[in-house]
Write an enzyme that holds these catalytic residues in place. Structure first.
Site, PDB file in Angstrom:
ATOM      1  N   HIS A  22       7.951 -33.918 -23.443  1.00 19.79           N
ATOM      2  CA  HIS A  22       7.712 -34.660 -22.204  1.00 19.79           C
ATOM      3  C   HIS A  22       6.376 -34.282 -21.554  1.00 19.79           C
ATOM      4  O   HIS A  22       6.181 -34.531 -20.365  1.00 19.79           O
ATOM      5  CB  HIS A  22       8.862 -34.436 -21.228  1.00 19.79           C
ATOM      6  CG  HIS A  22      10.159 -35.009 -21.692  1.00 19.79           C
ATOM      7  ND1 HIS A  22      10.406 -36.358 -21.752  1.00 19.79           N
ATOM      8  CD2 HIS A  22      11.282 -34.405 -22.158  1.00 19.79           C
ATOM      9  CE1 HIS A  22      11.624 -36.567 -22.216  1.00 19.79           C
ATOM     10  NE2 HIS A  22      12.182 -35.398 -22.472  1.00 19.79           N
ATOM     11  N   ARG A  35       1.379   1.258  -5.998  1.00 24.43           N
ATOM     12  CA  ARG A  35       1.583   0.381  -4.848  1.00 24.43           C
ATOM     13  C   ARG A  35       0.290  -0.243  -4.362  1.00 24.43           C
ATOM     14  O   ARG A  35       0.301  -1.120  -3.498  1.00 24.43           O
ATOM     15  CB  ARG A  35       2.225   1.158  -3.701  1.00 24.43           C
ATOM     16  CG  ARG A  35       3.579   1.760  -4.031  1.00 24.43           C
ATOM     17  CD  ARG A  35       4.094   2.601  -2.889  1.00 24.43           C
ATOM     18  NE  ARG A  35       4.364   1.785  -1.729  1.00 24.43           N
ATOM     19  CZ  ARG A  35       5.540   1.267  -1.414  1.00 24.43           C
ATOM     20  NH1 ARG A  35       6.567   1.474  -2.205  1.00 24.43           N
ATOM     21  NH2 ARG A  35       5.705   0.538  -0.345  1.00 24.43           N
ATOM     22  N   ASN A  95       0.760   0.225   6.014  1.00 18.12           N
ATOM     23  CA  ASN A  95       1.232  -0.679   4.977  1.00 18.12           C
ATOM     24  C   ASN A  95       1.888  -1.854   5.664  1.00 18.12           C
ATOM     25  O   ASN A  95       2.697  -1.667   6.571  1.00 18.12           O
ATOM     26  CB  ASN A  95       2.242   0.039   4.071  1.00 18.12           C
ATOM     27  CG  ASN A  95       2.860  -0.880   3.033  1.00 18.12           C
ATOM     28  OD1 ASN A  95       2.256  -1.865   2.632  1.00 18.12           O
ATOM     29  ND2 ASN A  95       4.069  -0.557   2.597  1.00 18.12           N
ATOM     30  N   GLY A  96       1.536  -3.095   5.257  1.00 18.61           N
ATOM     31  CA  GLY A  96       2.157  -4.266   5.857  1.00 18.61           C
ATOM     32  C   GLY A  96       1.135  -5.237   6.409  1.00 18.61           C
ATOM     33  O   GLY A  96      -0.056  -5.180   6.097  1.00 18.61           O
ATOM     34  N   GLU A 105      10.055 -15.160 -18.462  1.00 22.64           N
ATOM     35  CA  GLU A 105       9.714 -13.760 -18.288  1.00 22.64           C
ATOM     36  C   GLU A 105       8.635 -13.325 -19.290  1.00 22.64           C
ATOM     37  O   GLU A 105       7.716 -12.578 -18.942  1.00 22.64           O
ATOM     38  CB  GLU A 105      10.975 -12.900 -18.439  1.00 22.64           C
ATOM     39  CG  GLU A 105      10.747 -11.405 -18.398  1.00 22.64           C
ATOM     40  CD  GLU A 105      10.231 -10.890 -17.067  1.00 22.64           C
ATOM     41  OE1 GLU A 105       9.935  -9.678 -16.993  1.00 22.64           O
ATOM     42  OE2 GLU A 105      10.103 -11.672 -16.110  1.00 22.64           O
ATOM     43  N   LYS A 123       2.767  -3.242  -7.108  1.00 23.72           N
ATOM     44  CA  LYS A 123       4.167  -3.144  -7.498  1.00 23.72           C
ATOM     45  C   LYS A 123       5.114  -3.674  -6.440  1.00 23.72           C
ATOM     46  O   LYS A 123       5.988  -4.488  -6.726  1.00 23.72           O
ATOM     47  CB  LYS A 123       4.503  -1.677  -7.809  1.00 23.72           C
ATOM     48  CG  LYS A 123       5.925  -1.440  -8.281  1.00 23.72           C
ATOM     49  CD  LYS A 123       6.157  -2.069  -9.644  1.00 23.72           C
ATOM     50  CE  LYS A 123       7.525  -1.739 -10.186  1.00 23.72           C
ATOM     51  NZ  LYS A 123       7.777  -2.444 -11.458  1.00 23.72           N
ATOM     52  N   GLU A 180       0.525 -11.319 -16.610  1.00 27.71           N
ATOM     53  CA  GLU A 180       0.334 -10.199 -15.694  1.00 27.71           C
ATOM     54  C   GLU A 180      -0.602  -9.138 -16.249  1.00 27.71           C
ATOM     55  O   GLU A 180      -1.483  -8.652 -15.537  1.00 27.71           O
ATOM     56  CB  GLU A 180       1.684  -9.531 -15.392  1.00 27.71           C
ATOM     57  CG  GLU A 180       2.544 -10.220 -14.372  1.00 27.71           C
ATOM     58  CD  GLU A 180       3.819  -9.452 -14.114  1.00 27.71           C
ATOM     59  OE1 GLU A 180       4.063  -9.106 -12.938  1.00 27.71           O
ATOM     60  OE2 GLU A 180       4.569  -9.191 -15.066  1.00 27.71           O
ATOM     61  N   CYS A 208       0.855  -1.178   0.000  1.00 24.71           N
ATOM     62  CA  CYS A 208       0.000   0.000   0.000  1.00 24.71           C
ATOM     63  C   CYS A 208       0.894   1.232   0.000  1.00 24.71           C
ATOM     64  O   CYS A 208       2.085   1.151   0.276  1.00 24.71           O
ATOM     65  CB  CYS A 208      -0.903   0.022   1.230  1.00 24.71           C
ATOM     66  SG  CYS A 208      -1.878  -1.493   1.451  1.00 24.71           S
ATOM     67  N   LYS A 261       4.978 -11.860 -18.218  1.00 20.68           N
ATOM     68  CA  LYS A 261       4.488 -10.555 -18.653  1.00 20.68           C
ATOM     69  C   LYS A 261       3.120 -10.678 -19.313  1.00 20.68           C
ATOM     70  O   LYS A 261       2.229  -9.864 -19.087  1.00 20.68           O
ATOM     71  CB  LYS A 261       5.480  -9.915 -19.634  1.00 20.68           C
ATOM     72  CG  LYS A 261       6.737  -9.409 -18.975  1.00 20.68           C
ATOM     73  CD  LYS A 261       6.441  -8.183 -18.118  1.00 20.68           C
ATOM     74  CE  LYS A 261       7.610  -7.879 -17.195  1.00 20.68           C
ATOM     75  NZ  LYS A 261       7.664  -8.759 -16.018  1.00 20.68           N
ATOM     76  N   TRP A 291      -3.946  -1.915  -1.292  1.00 21.63           N
ATOM     77  CA  TRP A 291      -4.017  -3.207  -1.964  1.00 21.63           C
ATOM     78  C   TRP A 291      -4.444  -4.196  -0.896  1.00 21.63           C
ATOM     79  O   TRP A 291      -3.723  -4.428   0.070  1.00 21.63           O
ATOM     80  CB  TRP A 291      -2.655  -3.580  -2.546  1.00 21.63           C
ATOM     81  CG  TRP A 291      -2.675  -4.810  -3.406  1.00 21.63           C
ATOM     82  CD1 TRP A 291      -2.983  -4.905  -4.732  1.00 21.63           C
ATOM     83  CD2 TRP A 291      -2.355  -6.141  -2.974  1.00 21.63           C
ATOM     84  NE1 TRP A 291      -2.872  -6.197  -5.160  1.00 21.63           N
ATOM     85  CE2 TRP A 291      -2.493  -6.979  -4.117  1.00 21.63           C
ATOM     86  CE3 TRP A 291      -1.975  -6.720  -1.765  1.00 21.63           C
ATOM     87  CZ2 TRP A 291      -2.254  -8.357  -4.058  1.00 21.63           C
ATOM     88  CZ3 TRP A 291      -1.745  -8.073  -1.697  1.00 21.63           C
ATOM     89  CH2 TRP A 291      -1.881  -8.887  -2.844  1.00 21.63           C
TER      90      TRP A 291
END
Length: 608
Positions: free
Chosen positions: A504, A27, A98-99, A481, A603, A488, A2, A485, A73
């Site tokens: 396989h 954030r 935040n946390g 990656e 983020k 996301e 946050c 992306k 968030w």
């Protein structure tokens, strides 16, 4: 995950809070709110983006000279206005946080026994009530905040205001970043310096366990033991322009195109001075001389950078290397090796999983620690003996781009330093590697010039539900990656495999509706990759191949090829990261998703 901001001034601070929250919105963006002291405690909260809360604040003509703000968030409790911050206790104490408070259930039960009624599902509400409990006894907000945080377990950055103490802000941090902005007859706090750049560049970075009292004419700080602490005032090198969108549609697009500059800035000085341990700090020469293996700890995109770094370290420096996800490492039994170099990689320097993994490594006796990070004075670098700061600049988009490629460069430099120390560089090799680094920003620019071709591919990807990414050797992590992306920001399900693994199991997924993206530069494994591509074509799959000028195959029915202008050898992963970023970006545009703020993500991951 946050963003928090606070201000105490002799002018209306509502615009300062709202602008700060807009700059922190990357954030967290489930909800936002502010609380202002202006004869009473006025609070505005709204589910959704900061703009929705801003509209209501304007409608109420909200103003005041002291206040706090928050963009959330969600962790504890759903996305509702009741759970939005600031959280208020009995109309007198307001808190932003935040946390994660790990002992919130125990504290909730205790506070209910003291007569406190809970209106939200958040862990934050226990902080507000706990501070109120002590404040009602002492009438001193700073002392009450110190007593309250001493009883909290977990990670937090908090900001507090009290109705009857309108000349004071209090704040505290443990495990989450928090800094104080120093102005003229006004002071501020925030979880990120970007929130304060329009009002000050003079900042005080709080240390772990610090509690601070912020007044107009000064700041008082005590450490985790309650003793007075002097924290230096630093001038931030960041600029307000760095977090402006400029001519781009999205921050992600801006940050993709900033990569040549970010790489040049990160390499500044290296090209002329050559490869030497001092790149990683004054103690690096002595520390690295003792190292006999490397362990890289990271998460998400940084973890994929580590996977590339491992291959470089083992092939060039001839040093054993392992790569682990921080959140897995910290909970498993491992065998300590005092000669092992622990490398932590984090864009923000506050990734909780990585920070806790570093703490675990140090508990096990690993004294040789190196942080690769993009944010000055953040928590992970401060907890590490050696540091390499990438110079990517502010990265606002949730999906990391320029931070990733600069992390790769940092790992390549570490590889060269260790290789040189260990006598693994043959005559002329150092010069050749430096020349490759010198031309790297230009090669990345050439890859950016492929955007129109990649955009045409994305028109097709925008209609798909699934995709496979394939790569081998150094380029398997780039496939990982690329898949990340795409997931996301476009919400297209994507997975990545080493190309040899296709037969396989994953080959069962391939049909005409499953696009298969292949990273296929001209390296030692190219012929093997071509064989894997034939396996796809034989099953009716459609191939989208990122190659280079030397790869020696052409587009044909069901095989689409885009070439980077030249092959750059072992640095090829840096260049090939760019096309997969652009593919994800343009596929997301085609899908109409929120590119910079994808659903359910934030983020800076400061929770487990």
């Amino acid at each position: 995950m946050c963003g928090i901001v606070g201000a105490l001034a002799q002018r209306n601070i509502v615009p300062i809070l709202i602008d700060g929250l807009k700059r922190l919105e990357y954030r967290g963006y489930d909800s936002a709110g502010i609380a202002i002291l202006n004869g009473g405690l006025q609070r505005v909260r709204r589910v959704g983006r900061v703009a929705e809360m801003e509209a209501e604040a304007r409608a109420q003509n909200l103003s005041g000279v002291v206040g706090i703000g928050h963009t959330r968030w969600a962790t504890h409790g759903g996305v509702t206005e009741f759970n939005a911050h600031p959280i208020v206790s009995r109309g007198e104490i307001a808190v932003v946080h935040n946390g994660i408070i790990e002992n919130h259930e125990e504290q909730r039960a205790r506070l209910k026994g003291l007569g406190y009624a809970f209106e939200s599902q958040t862990d934050t509400e226990v902080i507000a009530h706990l501070i109120h409990h002590y404040y009602s006894r002492s009438g001193e907000l700073f002392a009450a905040t110190q007593k309250a945080v001493a009883e909290l377990e977990g990670a937090y950055a908090i900001g507090v205001v009290a109705l009857s103490s309108p000349e004071t802000l209090c704040c505290a941090r443990k495990g989450c970043p928090l800094l104080i902005g120093v102005g003229e007859h006004e002071n501020f706090f925030a979880s990120d310096v970007s929130a304060l750049l329009p009002v000050t560049r003079r900042v005080i970075y709080l240390e772990e366990g610090d509690v601070a009292k912020v007044e107009r004419e000064g700041v008082t700080v005590v450490d985790r033991e309650g003793k007075p602490a002097q924290r230096p005032v630093r001038v931030s090198e960041a600029s307000a322009d760095a977090v402006e969108l400029g001519p781009y549609r999205h921050y992600m697009q801006k940050e993709i195109h900033e990569q040549p500059r970010a790489l040049s800035d990160t390499l500044e000085g290296v090209i002329d001075e050559g490869i030497h341990p001092g790149l990683f700090g004054p103690e690096a020469a002595a520390v690295l001389q003792q190292v006999d293996r490397v362990l890289i700890l990271a998460a998400g995109t940084s973890h994929y950078a580590g996977l590339v770094g491992r291959l470089w370290l083992e092939s060039i420096a001839k040093i054993p290397c392992a790569v682990e996800l921080g959140h897995e490492y910290r909970y498993r039994e491992s065998i300590p090796n005092p000669k092992q170099l622990i490398v932590t990689i984090s864009q923000s320097g506050e990734t909780l999983d990585t920070m806790e993994a570093l703490k675990r490594a140090k508990e096990l006796g690993h004294a040789h620690t190196l942080s690769i990070c993009n944010v000055q004075e953040s928590a992970i670098p401060r907890a590490s003996k050696l540091v390499f700061y990438t110079r990517a600049g502010a990265e606002i988009g949730v999906a990391s781009t320029k931070a990733f490629t600069t992390q790769l460069v940092a790992l390549f430099l570490l590889t060269l330093v260790l290789a040189k120390q260990r006598g693994q560089l043959k005559p002329g090799q150092e010069h050749a590697h430096l020349e490759a680094l010198r031309h790297l920003p230009g090669s990345v620019q050439h890859a950016l010039n492929l955007e129109p071709q990649i955009q045409a591919w994305a028109e097709r990807f925008g209609t798909k539900q699934h995709a496979l990414f394939l790569g081998r050797g150094l380029h398997y992590p780039i496939a990982l990656e690329g898949a990340l992306k795409l997931k996301e920001i476009s919400y297209i399900h994507a997975e990545a495999y080493p190309a040899g693994e296709l037969k396989h199991g994953p080959l069962a997924l391939v049909d005409r509706d499953m696009p298969v993206v292949v990273i296929a530069p001209n390296d030692a494994l190219l012929e093997k990759v071509k064989s894997n591509m034939q396996e796809v074509r034989a099953r009716g799959g459609e191939l989208y191949v990122f190659a280079d000028a030397d790869s020696r195959f052409e587009s044909s029915e069901g095989v689409h090829v885009i070439r980077t202008p030249r092959h750059v050898g072992v640095l090829s992963p840096v260049v090939h990261a760019v096309p997969v970023q652009l593919l994800a970006y343009h596929a997301a545009l085609r899908k109409g998703t929120d590119v910079d703020k994808p659903r359910n993500l934030a983020k800076s991951v400061t929770v487990e």
